[in-house]
Design a protein around this motif. Structure first.
Motif, PDB file in Angstrom:
ATOM      1  N   GLY A  80       0.834  -1.188   0.000  1.00 58.20           N
ATOM      2  CA  GLY A  80       0.000   0.000   0.000  1.00 58.20           C
ATOM      3  C   GLY A  80       0.873   1.243   0.000  1.00 58.20           C
ATOM      4  N   THR A  81       0.350   2.313  -0.549  1.00 56.30           N
ATOM      5  CA  THR A  81       1.105   3.568  -0.571  1.00 56.30           C
ATOM      6  C   THR A  81       1.262   4.138   0.837  1.00 56.30           C
ATOM      7  OG1 THR A  81      -0.893   4.900  -0.953  1.00 56.30           O
ATOM      8  CG2 THR A  81       0.327   4.150  -2.897  1.00 56.30           C
ATOM      9  N   TRP A  82       0.388   3.766   1.737  1.00 57.23           N
ATOM     10  CA  TRP A  82       0.417   4.214   3.130  1.00 57.23           C
ATOM     11  C   TRP A  82       1.448   3.456   3.957  1.00 57.23           C
ATOM     12  CZ3 TRP A  82      -0.508  -0.169   5.763  1.00 57.23           C
ATOM     13  CH2 TRP A  82      -1.245  -1.157   5.122  1.00 57.23           C
ATOM     14  N   CYS A  83       2.041   2.427   3.392  1.00 49.74           N
ATOM     15  CA  CYS A  83       2.931   1.506   4.104  1.00 49.74           C
ATOM     16  C   CYS A  83       4.387   1.949   3.942  1.00 49.74           C
ATOM     17  CB  CYS A  83       2.716   0.104   3.547  1.00 49.74           C
ATOM     18  SG  CYS A  83       3.955  -1.102   4.001  1.00 49.74           S
ATOM     19  N   VAL A  84       4.994   2.406   5.025  1.00 50.65           N
ATOM     20  CA  VAL A  84       6.385   2.858   4.988  1.00 50.65           C
ATOM     21  C   VAL A  84       7.320   1.705   4.631  1.00 50.65           C
ATOM     22  CG1 VAL A  84       8.260   3.853   6.369  1.00 50.65           C
ATOM     23  CG2 VAL A  84       5.920   4.700   6.640  1.00 50.65           C
ATOM     24  N   ALA A  85       7.086   0.540   5.188  1.00 50.63           N
ATOM     25  CA  ALA A  85       7.941  -0.625   4.911  1.00 50.63           C
ATOM     26  C   ALA A  85       7.855  -1.044   3.441  1.00 50.63           C
ATOM     27  CB  ALA A  85       7.564  -1.783   5.831  1.00 50.63           C
ATOM     28  N   CYS A  86       6.711  -0.811   2.808  1.00 51.60           N
ATOM     29  CA  CYS A  86       6.567  -1.151   1.382  1.00 51.60           C
ATOM     30  C   CYS A  86       7.508  -0.305   0.525  1.00 51.60           C
ATOM     31  CB  CYS A  86       5.120  -0.948   0.935  1.00 51.60           C
ATOM     32  SG  CYS A  86       3.952  -2.048   1.760  1.00 51.60           S
ATOM     33  N   ARG A  87       7.703   0.924   0.930  1.00 56.67           N
ATOM     34  CA  ARG A  87       8.635   1.805   0.207  1.00 56.67           C
ATOM     35  C   ARG A  87      10.061   1.280   0.332  1.00 56.67           C
ATOM     36  NH1 ARG A  87       8.227   7.701  -1.174  1.00 56.67           N
ATOM     37  NH2 ARG A  87       6.093   7.386  -0.520  1.00 56.67           N
ATOM     38  N   VAL A  88      10.380   0.709   1.484  1.00 53.93           N
ATOM     39  CA  VAL A  88      11.720   0.154   1.722  1.00 53.93           C
ATOM     40  C   VAL A  88      11.960  -1.070   0.845  1.00 53.93           C
ATOM     41  CG1 VAL A  88      13.199  -0.956   3.456  1.00 53.93           C
ATOM     42  CG2 VAL A  88      11.837   1.058   4.078  1.00 53.93           C
ATOM     43  N   GLU A  89      10.961  -1.935   0.717  1.00 49.36           N
ATOM     44  CA  GLU A  89      11.154  -3.167  -0.051  1.00 49.36           C
ATOM     45  C   GLU A  89      10.995  -2.982  -1.559  1.00 49.36           C
ATOM     46  OE1 GLU A  89       8.527  -6.481   0.831  1.00 49.36           O
ATOM     47  OE2 GLU A  89       6.822  -5.460  -0.019  1.00 49.36           O
ATOM     48  N   HIS A  90      10.376  -1.893  -1.986  1.00 52.83           N
ATOM     49  CA  HIS A  90      10.048  -1.709  -3.401  1.00 52.83           C
ATOM     50  C   HIS A  90      11.252  -1.778  -4.348  1.00 52.83           C
ATOM     51  CE1 HIS A  90       6.876  -0.887  -6.265  1.00 52.83           C
ATOM     52  NE2 HIS A  90       7.707  -0.055  -6.879  1.00 52.83           N
ATOM     53  N   PRO A  91      12.404  -1.165  -4.014  1.00 61.51           N
ATOM     54  CA  PRO A  91      13.557  -1.304  -4.916  1.00 61.51           C
ATOM     55  C   PRO A  91      14.011  -2.759  -5.087  1.00 61.51           C
ATOM     56  CG  PRO A  91      13.925   0.498  -3.372  1.00 61.51           C
ATOM     57  CD  PRO A  91      12.687  -0.219  -2.916  1.00 61.51           C
ATOM     58  N   VAL A  92      13.879  -3.560  -4.054  1.00 58.96           N
ATOM     59  CA  VAL A  92      14.241  -4.980  -4.154  1.00 58.96           C
ATOM     60  C   VAL A  92      13.273  -5.688  -5.097  1.00 58.96           C
ATOM     61  CG1 VAL A  92      14.507  -7.157  -2.882  1.00 58.96           C
ATOM     62  CG2 VAL A  92      15.324  -5.012  -1.874  1.00 58.96           C
ATOM     63  N   ASN A 107      -2.823  -4.348  -4.033  1.00 58.29           N
ATOM     64  CA  ASN A 107      -2.813  -3.020  -3.428  1.00 58.29           C
ATOM     65  C   ASN A 107      -3.916  -2.996  -2.373  1.00 58.29           C
ATOM     66  OD1 ASN A 107      -3.889   0.195  -4.097  1.00 58.29           O
ATOM     67  ND2 ASN A 107      -1.855  -0.219  -3.306  1.00 58.29           N
ATOM     68  N   TYR A 108      -3.496  -3.037  -1.120  1.00 56.11           N
ATOM     69  CA  TYR A 108      -4.356  -3.331   0.022  1.00 56.11           C
ATOM     70  C   TYR A 108      -4.850  -2.071   0.727  1.00 56.11           C
ATOM     71  CZ  TYR A 108      -5.436  -5.473   4.596  1.00 56.11           C
ATOM     72  OH  TYR A 108      -6.037  -5.892   5.759  1.00 56.11           O
ATOM     73  N   LYS A 109      -6.191  -1.947   0.810  1.00 54.57           N
ATOM     74  CA  LYS A 109      -6.834  -0.836   1.531  1.00 54.57           C
ATOM     75  C   LYS A 109      -6.221   0.512   1.151  1.00 54.57           C
ATOM     76  CE  LYS A 109      -8.531  -3.383   5.506  1.00 54.57           C
ATOM     77  NZ  LYS A 109      -8.617  -3.431   6.962  1.00 54.57           N
ATOM     78  N   ASP A 110      -6.235   0.781  -0.137  1.00 54.03           N
ATOM     79  CA  ASP A 110      -5.555   1.969  -0.650  1.00 54.03           C
ATOM     80  C   ASP A 110      -6.428   2.672  -1.680  1.00 54.03           C
ATOM     81  OD1 ASP A 110      -3.452   3.758  -0.969  1.00 54.03           O
ATOM     82  OD2 ASP A 110      -2.009   2.253  -1.615  1.00 54.03           O
ATOM     83  N   ASN A 111      -6.090   3.887  -1.976  1.00 53.37           N
ATOM     84  CA  ASN A 111      -6.721   4.653  -3.037  1.00 53.37           C
ATOM     85  C   ASN A 111      -6.024   4.285  -4.345  1.00 53.37           C
ATOM     86  OD1 ASN A 111      -6.588   7.044  -4.951  1.00 53.37           O
ATOM     87  ND2 ASN A 111      -8.195   7.715  -3.542  1.00 53.37           N
ATOM     88  N   THR A 112      -6.785   3.821  -5.316  1.00 58.48           N
ATOM     89  CA  THR A 112      -6.199   3.329  -6.561  1.00 58.48           C
ATOM     90  C   THR A 112      -5.434   4.414  -7.308  1.00 58.48           C
ATOM     91  OG1 THR A 112      -7.938   1.665  -6.722  1.00 58.48           O
ATOM     92  CG2 THR A 112      -6.697   2.104  -8.721  1.00 58.48           C
ATOM     93  N   GLU A 113      -5.931   5.633  -7.302  1.00 64.97           N
ATOM     94  CA  GLU A 113      -5.218   6.728  -7.982  1.00 64.97           C
ATOM     95  C   GLU A 113      -3.872   6.988  -7.303  1.00 64.97           C
ATOM     96  OE1 GLU A 113      -4.132   8.909 -10.859  1.00 64.97           O
ATOM     97  OE2 GLU A 113      -6.088   7.932 -10.943  1.00 64.97           O
ATOM     98  N   ASP A 114      -3.839   6.940  -5.975  1.00 66.78           N
ATOM     99  CA  ASP A 114      -2.568   7.088  -5.252  1.00 66.78           C
ATOM    100  C   ASP A 114      -1.609   5.958  -5.627  1.00 66.78           C
ATOM    101  OD1 ASP A 114      -3.617   9.310  -3.983  1.00 66.78           O
ATOM    102  OD2 ASP A 114      -3.973   8.282  -2.064  1.00 66.78           O
ATOM    103  N   ALA A 115      -2.142   4.749  -5.762  1.00 68.84           N
ATOM    104  CA  ALA A 115      -1.309   3.598  -6.127  1.00 68.84           C
ATOM    105  C   ALA A 115      -0.710   3.781  -7.527  1.00 68.84           C
ATOM    106  CB  ALA A 115      -2.130   2.310  -6.066  1.00 68.84           C
ATOM    107  N   ARG A 116      -1.509   4.254  -8.463  1.00 65.86           N
ATOM    108  CA  ARG A 116      -0.999   4.482  -9.821  1.00 65.86           C
ATOM    109  C   ARG A 116       0.139   5.501  -9.811  1.00 65.86           C
ATOM    110  NH1 ARG A 116      -6.944   5.132 -11.894  1.00 65.86           N
ATOM    111  NH2 ARG A 116      -7.504   2.929 -12.084  1.00 65.86           N
ATOM    112  N   GLN A 117      -0.057   6.590  -9.078  1.00 66.29           N
ATOM    113  CA  GLN A 117       0.966   7.627  -8.997  1.00 66.29           C
ATOM    114  C   GLN A 117       2.238   7.082  -8.353  1.00 66.29           C
ATOM    115  OE1 GLN A 117       0.949  10.596 -10.436  1.00 66.29           O
ATOM    116  NE2 GLN A 117       3.049  10.851  -9.712  1.00 66.29           N
ATOM    117  N   TRP A 118       2.080   6.302  -7.307  1.00 64.91           N
ATOM    118  CA  TRP A 118       3.217   5.709  -6.583  1.00 64.91           C
ATOM    119  C   TRP A 118       4.023   4.797  -7.510  1.00 64.91           C
ATOM    120  CZ3 TRP A 118       4.963   1.082  -4.146  1.00 64.91           C
ATOM    121  CH2 TRP A 118       5.748   1.271  -3.005  1.00 64.91           C
TER     122      TRP A 118
END
Length: 189
Positions: A80-92, A107-118
Motif C-alpha cells: 500500500g502507498t500508506w505503508c512505509v515498509a513497502c517503500r523500503v522493499e520496493h527497490p528490491v 494493493n491493500y486498503k488503498d486509493n487506486t489513484e494514489d497507487a498508480r501515482q506511486w
C-alpha cells in the motif's frame, strides 16, 4: 524481637525470583518464547489462492480473478502507498522483476489513484496488480498488514508466506530458494 513467620513472604518472593530467573536462562524456554513475526502461521499454506474478482490498479485494466494468477510460480506481494515498509522493499522487488521473477501485487486498503501515482514514481514490478480497496481479499488471505508476500505455485496454490520487508537477505535465504524450486518443478517462467 522479630517473629520468624514474618520472613515467610520474603523467602517465598526470593524463591519465586530464583525460579523465574532460572526459567529465563533456560535455552528451551527462550526458544519457546521467541516470536519471529516473519513466520506468522497461515492456514492457507498448501491451499489454493482465494477466489476473487477485483479491478486492476492499472487504469482501464481488466477485472482480475484467481485464474489470472495461474500458469507459473509467482510472488504475490501485499502493499500500500500508506505503508512505509513497502517503500523500503520496493527497490528490491523492482530488481527481482528485472531479473525475471514473476511478481503480482495486491494493493491493500488503498486509493487506486494514489497507487498508480506511486507506481509511476517508483516503477512497477508487478505483472498483475489487484486493487483491494476494501481489504476483502486481504481478509481472505489472513493479512495482518503490509507488506506480506505469498509464494504461489503454477496452479495457484500458496506454498509460503512471508510477513515483513523482502530484502536481499530474505530473498536469498527464504523466498528465492523456494521460488527457484517451484520454477524448476514446472519449467522456467
Amino acid at each position: 524481637m522479630r517473629r520468624p513467620w514474618m520472613l515467610i513472604p520474603l523467602v517465598l518472593f526470593i524463591l519465586l525470583l530464583v525460579l523465574f530467573l532460572k526459567a529465563l536462562n533456560d535455552k528451551k524456554t527462550q526458544q519457546d518464547l521467541a516470536i519471529d513475526p516473519s513466520t506468522l502461521p497461515s492456514a492457507l499454506i498448501d491451499k489454493p489462492f482465494p477466489d476473487f474478482s477485483l479491478p486492476s490498479v492499472e487504469e482501464g485494466g481488466p477485472l482480475l480473478t484467481q485464474a489470472d494468477l495461474l500458469g507459473q510460480p509467482a510472488l504475490v506481494n501485499v502493499w500500500g502507498t500508506w505503508c512505509v515498509a513497502c517503500r523500503v522493499e520496493h527497490p528490491v522487488l523492482n530488481r527481482l522483476a528485472d531479473q525475471g521473477v514473476i511478481i503480482h501485487g495486491v494493493n491493500y486498503k488503498d486509493n487506486t489513484e494514489d497507487a498508480r501515482q506511486w507506481l509511476k514514481e517508483f516503477h512497477d514490478p508487478y505483472q498483475l496488480n489487484i486493487s483491494d480497496a476494501d481489504g476483502r481479499l486481504g481478509l481472505d488471505l489472513g493479512v495482518y498488514g503490509a507488506p506480506e508476500t505469498f509464494l504461489i505455485d503454477a496452479e495457484g496454490v500458496i506454498r509460503y508466506k512471508f510477513v515483513g520487508v523482502v530484502d536481499e537477505r530474505v530473498w536469498e535465504t527464504q523466498l528465492g530458494p523456494r521460488y527457484q524450486a517451484l520454477v524448476d518443478e514446472g519449467g522456467a517462467p
